[in-house]
Design an enzyme around this catalytic site. Structure first.
Site, mmCIF file in Angstrom:
data_model
loop_
_atom_site.group_PDB
_atom_site.id
_atom_site.type_symbol
_atom_site.label_atom_id
_atom_site.label_comp_id
_atom_site.label_asym_id
_atom_site.label_seq_id
_atom_site.Cartn_x
_atom_site.Cartn_y
_atom_site.Cartn_z
ATOM 1 N N ASP A 83 42.618 5.202 11.039
ATOM 2 C CA ASP A 83 42.338 4.392 12.216
ATOM 3 C C ASP A 83 43.263 3.188 12.196
ATOM 4 O OD1 ASP A 83 40.373 6.219 12.648
ATOM 5 O OD2 ASP A 83 38.687 4.822 12.479
ATOM 6 N N ASP A 108 32.305 10.650 22.105
ATOM 7 C CA ASP A 108 31.695 9.640 21.251
ATOM 8 C C ASP A 108 30.346 9.277 21.855
ATOM 9 O OD1 ASP A 108 34.174 9.653 19.939
ATOM 10 O OD2 ASP A 108 34.946 8.089 21.271
#
EC number: 5.3.1.16
Length: 240
Positions: free
Chosen positions: A8, A129
């Site tokens: 990330d 998500d």
């Protein structure tokens, strides 16, 4: 099942967030390309990349870091975050990404997902998500009324390569994945599902495998950086 080590990216560094909160970022490396190469050396066959700044900005922000990773490794990489138009999709695939992940735009402009999946077969995935079963967008900052399975089924015949399903409340929390919800989604759709969020031990991987659900793979980040999950052992377990 494939294990996708996660990188990330925030401000050019490798970080992990806690439950999707940008202000709760832990920096693990300031050399993303070296981290990607380390994962490849340890046996990873894919790498999962997220442009966290891009997810909020709606456009690529950590492009230099991603390009550095693509130059450093030979294994395929998939990227999500800030990819919201056809020009950006095409530009990333030309630069060597194996797969782009469309999240926010899958909710706001589903026709773009279908168009991209037709134009680039096997190279377009959808990122779903969710908090408590409800889809969230724009870097997890905005919640919608749409349910996870509803969004997945909307792309059932679109030619999407995969769905990356993340339970936001589990992400970075080292509390294990939402096994039941992940399995339910995998059984509900014919699109390959990749589990994400909270995967932190061999026991978590075993639990996902034992559901018998047709999962394509699993993403893990913080546990690999913290040493709670050994990449080699995890790869062997998933291949067994």
């Amino acid at each position: 099942m494939i294990l996708y080590p996660a990188i990330d990216l925030k401000d050019g560094q490798c970080v992990r967030l806690y439950k999707g909160e940008m202000e709760k970022a832990t920096v693990f490396s300031d050399d993303p390309a070296a981290q990607a190469l380390a994962f490849q050396t340890q046996g990873a066959e894919w790498i999962h990349l997220v442009d966290l700044n891009g997810a909020f900005a709606g456009k690529p922000v950590n492009a230099a870091a991603v390009e550095g990773i693509l130059q450093a490794v030979s294994v395929p990489c998939q990227l999500g975050g800030g990819i919201r138009d056809m020009a950006t999709i095409e530009a990333w695939l030309v630069k060597g990404l194996a797969r782009v992940i469309l999240g926010t735009v899958a909710v706001e402009n589903p026709d773009l997902v279908r168009q991209a999946a037709r134009a680039f077969p096997g190279q377009v995935a959808v990122g779903i998500d969710a908090r408590k079963g409800q889809v969230a967008t724009k870097g997890w900052a905005e919640e919608t009324d749409m349910k996870v399975t509803e969004l997945a089924l909307a792309f059932e015949d679109a030619g999407v390569a995969a769905i990356i399903y993340t339970d936001i409340d589990r992400d970075g929390a080292m509390q294990g994945p939402n096994v039941a919800a992940t399995a339910e989604l995998a059984w509900a759709t014919s699109i390959p599902v990749i589990a994400s969020g909270g995967v932190s031990s061999l026991a978590d991987l075993t639990a996902l495998k034992e559901t018998g659900a047709p999962l394509n793979g699993v993403i893990s980040g913080r546990a690999l950086y913290d040493g709670k999950l050994d990449l080699g052992e995890a790869l062997r377990l998933l291949k067994a």
